[in-house]
Design an enzyme around this catalytic site. Structure first.
Site, PDB file in Angstrom:
ATOM      1  N   GLY A  57     -42.251  -0.393   0.703  1.00 28.70           N
ATOM      2  CA  GLY A  57     -42.595  -0.913  -0.611  1.00 28.70           C
ATOM      3  C   GLY A  57     -41.644  -2.014  -0.999  1.00 28.70           C
ATOM      4  N   CYS A  58     -41.429  -2.174  -2.266  1.00 24.16           N
ATOM      5  CA  CYS A  58     -40.549  -3.216  -2.786  1.00 24.16           C
ATOM      6  C   CYS A  58     -39.112  -2.980  -2.324  1.00 24.16           C
ATOM      7  CB  CYS A  58     -40.615  -3.210  -4.309  1.00 24.16           C
ATOM      8  SG  CYS A  58     -39.480  -4.366  -5.078  1.00 24.16           S
ATOM      9  N   PHE A  59     -38.485  -4.017  -1.799  1.00 28.05           N
ATOM     10  CA  PHE A  59     -37.126  -3.849  -1.294  1.00 28.05           C
ATOM     11  C   PHE A  59     -36.119  -3.535  -2.391  1.00 28.05           C
ATOM     12  CE2 PHE A  59     -37.257  -8.748  -0.375  1.00 28.05           C
ATOM     13  CZ  PHE A  59     -37.278  -9.076  -1.726  1.00 28.05           C
TER      14      PHE A  59
END
Length: 192
Positions: free
Chosen positions: A23-25
């Site tokens: 997902g989003c880092f």
């Protein structure tokens, strides 16, 4: 625009790299920054076919890159297996190319392994996760690909923007889950 080159640097003496996309880092980075034995966490891009991708290019989903974190850790204090156990606890490895409202191949669940031992460990932990989740795990296990450091404003994003809407709604709950589930594995607050 500055050109970011693939980081070919090696981890510090006695340290290893783990490269993970889930997902989003920003979410992964915030968690791993608090994990005992982690030396450094950096947000970046890996797994695509375009050199020096920008955030905008990666978000468009046309480069093939995943948002990843590159974690430098000290195996004398934390094992690669433990790094992966945290990974499978803080993201959903059963959803293809998405985490919550973040949709696209850039948000896929992926483990980029740096050697054969990491690959074996990743496959073992995935088998365990499949049993724990009771569903298929879609996490890819791939050899480490060229890694590109994300733009400076992405580094330590949650630490610098804790009241930003996405941080409060998405990262905050993941971080709290990590803090409760892995309380004994958190670094001492003075080290954060």
């Amino acid at each position: 625009m500055s050109i970011r080159k693939p980081l070919g640097s090696q981890p510090g003496t006695g340290h290893e790299f783990a490269t993970l996309g889930g997902g989003c880092f920003w979410c992964l980075e915030a968690v791993y920054e608090e994990l005992e034995g982690v030396v450094d966490v950096e947000s970046g891009y890996s797994g695509g076919g375009v050199a020096n991708p920008s955030y905008r290019q990666v978000c468009e989903g046309s480069t093939g890159h995943a948002e990843v974190v590159r974690i430098e850790f000290d195996p004398a204090h934390i094992s690669y297996r433990e790094i992966l156990e945290v990974f499978f606890a803080i993201h959903d490895p059963t959803t293809l190319n998405r985490q919550g409202n973040d949709i696209g191949t850039q948000y896929r669940s992926v483990i980029f392994t740096h050697d054969d031992e990491q690959q074996r460990t990743a496959l073992d932990v995935i088998a365990e996760a499949r049993s724990a989740w009771g569903r298929d795990i879609v996490t890819q296990v791939l050899p480490a690909a060229p890694y590109y450091r994300a733009e400076p404003y992405h580094q330590e994003y949650f630490r610098h923007n804790p009241t930003q809407g996405y941080c409060m709604a998405v990262i905050g709950p993941k971080l709290e889950k990590f803090r409760k589930t892995f309380a004994r594995k958190r670094r001492a607050p003075a080290e954060q």
